[in-house]
Structure formats: structure tokens, C-alpha cells
Scaffold this motif. Structure first.
Motif, mmCIF file in Angstrom:
data_model
loop_
_atom_site.group_PDB
_atom_site.id
_atom_site.type_symbol
_atom_site.label_atom_id
_atom_site.label_comp_id
_atom_site.label_asym_id
_atom_site.label_seq_id
_atom_site.Cartn_x
_atom_site.Cartn_y
_atom_site.Cartn_z
ATOM 1 N N HIS A 1 0.853 -1.190 0.000
ATOM 2 C CA HIS A 1 0.000 0.000 0.000
ATOM 3 C C HIS A 1 0.888 1.239 0.000
ATOM 4 N N GLU B 1 0.402 4.099 -1.207
ATOM 5 C CA GLU B 1 -0.334 5.328 -0.913
ATOM 6 C C GLU B 1 -0.482 5.552 0.592
ATOM 7 N N GLN B 2 -0.361 4.468 1.367
ATOM 8 C CA GLN B 2 -0.422 4.570 2.824
ATOM 9 C C GLN B 2 0.959 4.448 3.461
ATOM 10 N N GLY B 3 1.954 4.071 2.661
ATOM 11 C CA GLY B 3 3.321 4.039 3.157
ATOM 12 C C GLY B 3 3.749 2.759 3.845
ATOM 13 N N TRP B 4 3.108 1.622 3.547
ATOM 14 C CA TRP B 4 3.518 0.375 4.188
ATOM 15 C C TRP B 4 3.352 -0.810 3.259
ATOM 16 N N PHE C 1 7.654 0.114 6.611
ATOM 17 C CA PHE C 1 7.118 1.443 6.357
ATOM 18 C C PHE C 1 8.075 2.223 5.467
ATOM 19 N N ASP C 2 7.555 3.207 4.755
ATOM 20 C CA ASP C 2 8.362 4.016 3.844
ATOM 21 C C ASP C 2 9.523 4.714 4.542
#
Length: 92
Positions: free
Chosen positions: A25, A27-30, A40-41
Motif C-alpha cells: 500500500h 499510498e499509505q506508506g507500508w 514502512f516508507d
């Protein structure tokens, strides 16, 4: 158990980030890896047992400023500068 051949590294292994991504995901950073690790990003990680690995990417330049900042802008990253500037202009 990991269905990949060769099997993905365990969540406790030092190379745990090399496991296959099973859910992403951006767009959510994970992302969820095959070994149960959530990455996580910002390079932080959440392990299956609930332990957390803090972000481990370099965040400072040799000049002592946070990455992505420029001189003359109070040491803030571009997005933060925009937010602070907007707050300074808006009466309130």
C-alpha cells in the motif's frame, strides 16, 4: 510457513527485509512481507510479535541539517516550510 523457494528470511533474521512483498500500500506508506513483517516508507518495521524497529535510514547530511532541507529556511523540509509559511500568513 513461506511457500517460496528458497524460503524467505524469518522475521527475526537480520535480512528480514529481503522477504517477498505480499501486500503493498504505497499510498499509505507500508507493505506486508511474507515473513509477517510490516515495513514502512520511513524504513521503520513492525515485527509479527509487536516489536518495532525504528527507522534506520540516514536522516542527516554531513552539514548537520535534516535531509531535504536547505539553508535559510529554518532547517525545515519543503513540505514543513509550506505549512509554516501558510500559518504565518493566515490571521488567527
Amino acid at each position: 510457513m513461506c511457500p517460496h523457494t528458497p524460503p524467505c528470511p524469518a522475521a527475526s533474521a537480520p535480512d528480514r527485509e529481503a522477504a517477498h512483498t505480499v501486500v503493498s500500500h504505497p499510498e499509505q506508506g507500508w507493505s506486508l512481507l511474507c515473513n509477517g513483517v510490516v515495513t514502512f516508507d520511513d524504513t521503520g518495521e513492525l515485527l509479527p510479535g509487536g516489536a518495532f524497529i525504528p527507522p534506520h535510514r540516514p536522516t542527516a547530511l554531513a552539514f548537520g541539517r535534516p535531509a531535504g532541507t536547505t539553508p535559510g529556511h529554518r532547517g525545515l523540509a519543503p513540505a514543513a516550510r509550506h505549512f509554516v509559511q501558510a500559518r504565518e500568513v493566515t490571521p488567527g
